[in-house]
Enzyme design. Structure first.
Site, PDB file in Angstrom:
ATOM      1  N   GLU A  74     -11.474   0.912  -2.918  1.00 49.83           N
ATOM      2  CA  GLU A  74     -10.723   1.323  -1.727  1.00 49.83           C
ATOM      3  C   GLU A  74      -9.450   2.063  -2.148  1.00 49.83           C
ATOM      4  OE1 GLU A  74     -10.105  -2.439   0.151  1.00 49.83           O
ATOM      5  OE2 GLU A  74      -8.565  -3.068  -1.257  1.00 49.83           O
ATOM      6  N   ASP A  94       0.810  -1.217   0.000  1.00 46.37           N
ATOM      7  CA  ASP A  94       0.000   0.000   0.000  1.00 46.37           C
ATOM      8  C   ASP A  94       0.846   1.272   0.000  1.00 46.37           C
ATOM      9  OD1 ASP A  94      -2.181  -1.775   0.329  1.00 46.37           O
ATOM     10  OD2 ASP A  94      -1.997  -1.693   2.497  1.00 46.37           O
TER      11      ASP A  94
END
Length: 549
Positions: A231, A58
């Site tokens: 997301e 991420d």
């Protein structure tokens, strides 16, 4: 003439002795990790992906002047939120951790894949911001620092902002916004139905503006096709457009990156007709999969790049190195960003940006060998602990690392005496020298995915010498798969694990230099994300625990 203290005096005296002097201990003299794969040298004029090999998922990136800063998710490991810096997008070095003290957050009792999810790092007007989620540990929060190396502030919690993966966007006029993943409006229409929401943020107080919440994206690019897990949103204001990029499809083989745009944040976002702008789901046999969770950055020269996560699987979708950080140039076509054309594999060799030093080793190249003689006063940034910042059970002195057992097992939820370093290669050799263990103590090497899935190559003192054993933990069930005796309890032993994609071999070398394999070959798939679940990669760790009296 001998004098004997009464029983009460003995108890009182024992109470006055420091705990560290009466607790059992285990001492390690060194740890060594080497890549054993045949990674090719970067082609002339290129550098290689991944730029951060191993469990660095991420990624989010920002820039101050000509220096770039990147942060990754850390889940329930501490210290958390590793921060890297670079002057050229190629050569990275760790600057520190943004979560570095107990007053910021605690992950006590959490599973390894809870905790810190998908941070965003941004720089604005002399201050760095990180916004992220502490899953099951407080929710969304913002921390700030003048220097990314730290110190970072204690969190400003955002109780109004639900869900995960918050983004901080600061517009040209100084107004700030938080975009984030959360439940959709009304009842979910299908499994994985999520939405992206927007709040306005008062930047001076870091408080959300009441009643400013609004829906940006419901479901994904095309809700009629039931897209899942929208997301990781990031918003950018580029020229006359606001761009919103998100991950879609779930952070596995169906992962992708999609993009939307609008002229005004008060107007709906329009999806790009050629979405996704990055995916490998149409290449199931690729050496790189699961691409997504991208963030964009512009260089001072006006070029654009994107960092994103991806995985390097073996034997189907097994991977032990976790979700890693990759980078690619980003191009623009008719006002839309493009990372990788549909159907193309993620390139391992990436053209060097202009004026980048060609003979300087990258972070990935330096990661091929890590050796620690424990000469520093405390463990370095490579070493991660479980759950909280309490490290009373570890000390470094006289070129040795000493662990004081806390728990009888790594399976329990409490923090254990454990320090782990990321597995960064599909094939590797890792060794540690154990120079001393007390009675009622076991210590050694752990190949660790989580508390329910790991291997422990340990040594302990037994009645007729020293025992070396191999323990397998599968779905929380502990099995001692091999055990052998060494005659001399006083001498150092070297414990080794060798990994080669889907296999692990464990061995011990005694003080005379004799090496023996401990047990049969073991399945490395046991400590893969595919088998164990979750979002992290495997760690090679040092561990000490209590044994039965």
């Amino acid at each position: 003439m001998a004098r004997f203290l009464p029983h009460k005096a003995i108890v009182l005296l024992a109470a006055l002795i420091p705990v560290a002097q009466v607790q059992a201990k285990a001492t390690f003299e060194w740890f060594d990790y080497k890549a054993a794969d045949s990674t090719p040298v970067a082609e002339k004029g290129t550098f290689q992906n991944p730029i951060l090999p191993g469990f660095y998922p991420d990624p989010s990136i920002t820039r101050k002047d000509d220096t770039y800063f990147l942060v990754n998710s850390s889940f329930a490991y501490t210290p958390g939120l590793p921060i890297f810096k670079s002057n050229d997008l190629v050569h990275w070095e760790q600057a520190g951790h943004a979560l570095h003290k107990a007053s910021q957050v605690t992950f006590d009792g959490l599973g390894i894949s809870r905790g810190i999810f998908a941070p965003t790092i941004r720089y604005h007007d002399g201050l760095f911001y990180i916004i992220t989620t502490a899953v099951d540990a407080g929710g969304n929060f913002i921390i700030t620092a003048k220097d990314p190396a730290g110190p970072w502030s204690d969190p400003v919690w955002l109780p109004e902002v639900g869900g995960i993966d918050p983004d901080l966007f600061i517009d040209d006029d100084g107004r700030a916004y938080i975009a984030h993943n959360d439940a959709p409006p009304g009842e979910p229409l299908y499994d994985g139905h999520r939405a992206v929401w927007l709040w306005e943020l008062e930047l001076d107080t870091l408080k959300v503006v009441p009643d400013s919440r609004k829906l940006l994206i419901n479901g994904g690019v095309d809700i009629s096709s039931e897209p899942v897990w929208i997301e990781g949103p990031h918003i950018y204001h580029i020229n006359d457009w606001y761009y919103l990029t998100c991950a879609e499809g779930g952070t596995s083989v169906n992962h992708s990156q999609v993009v939307f745009r609008t002229r005004n944040l008060d107007e709906p976002f329009e999806p790009y007709k050629n979405n996704p702008i990055l995916t490998q789901r149409d290449r199931p046999e690729s050496n790189v999969t699961s691409t997504g969770h991208a963030d964009f950055i512009q260089t001072p020269q006006g070029e654009w790049w994107s960092v994103f996560l991806a995985t390097r699987p073996y034997q189907g979708n097994h991977y032990n190195t976790g979700r890693e950080t990759f980078i690619l140039p980003l191009s623009w076509d008719n006002g839309w960003p493009h990372i990788l054309p549909a159907g193309e594999p993620v390139p391992v060799n990436v053209p060097l940006p202009e004026a980048v030093a060609k003979n300087k080793p990258t972070f990935a190249e330096k990661s091929r060998h890590f050796h620690d003689d424990f000469e520093a006063q405390e463990p370095g940034p490579q070493w991660l602990a479980l759950n909280n910042f309490n490290r009373e059970w570890v000390s470094q002195a006289d070129s040795a690392l000493t662990l004081t057992p806390v728990t009888p097992s790594l399976v329990v939820a409490e923090q254990s005496a454990f320090l782990g370093k990321r597995q960064q290669h599909l094939s590797f050799n890792a060794s540690a020298q154990v120079s001393h263990i007390d009675a009622n103590t076991a210590a050694g090497l752990v190949v660790f995915q989580n508390r329910r899935y790991h291997y422990f190559l340990g040594t302990e003192i037994v009645a007729d010498g020293r025992s070396v054993f191999l323990e397998k933990v599968a779905d929380g069930q502990v099995t001692r798969v091999a055990q052998m005796r060494l005659d001399d309890t006083r001498q150092r032993v070297e414990l080794t694990v060798s990994g080669d994609q889907d296999t692990l071999r464990f061995s011990v070398t005694d003080h005379k230099g004799n090496t023996q394999q401990v047990g049969d070959e073991q399945a490395a798939t046991l400590v893969s994300t595919q088998t164990a679940g979750g979002f992290v990669g495997a760690l090679i760790g040092l561990h000490a625990r209590h044994t039965e009296q």
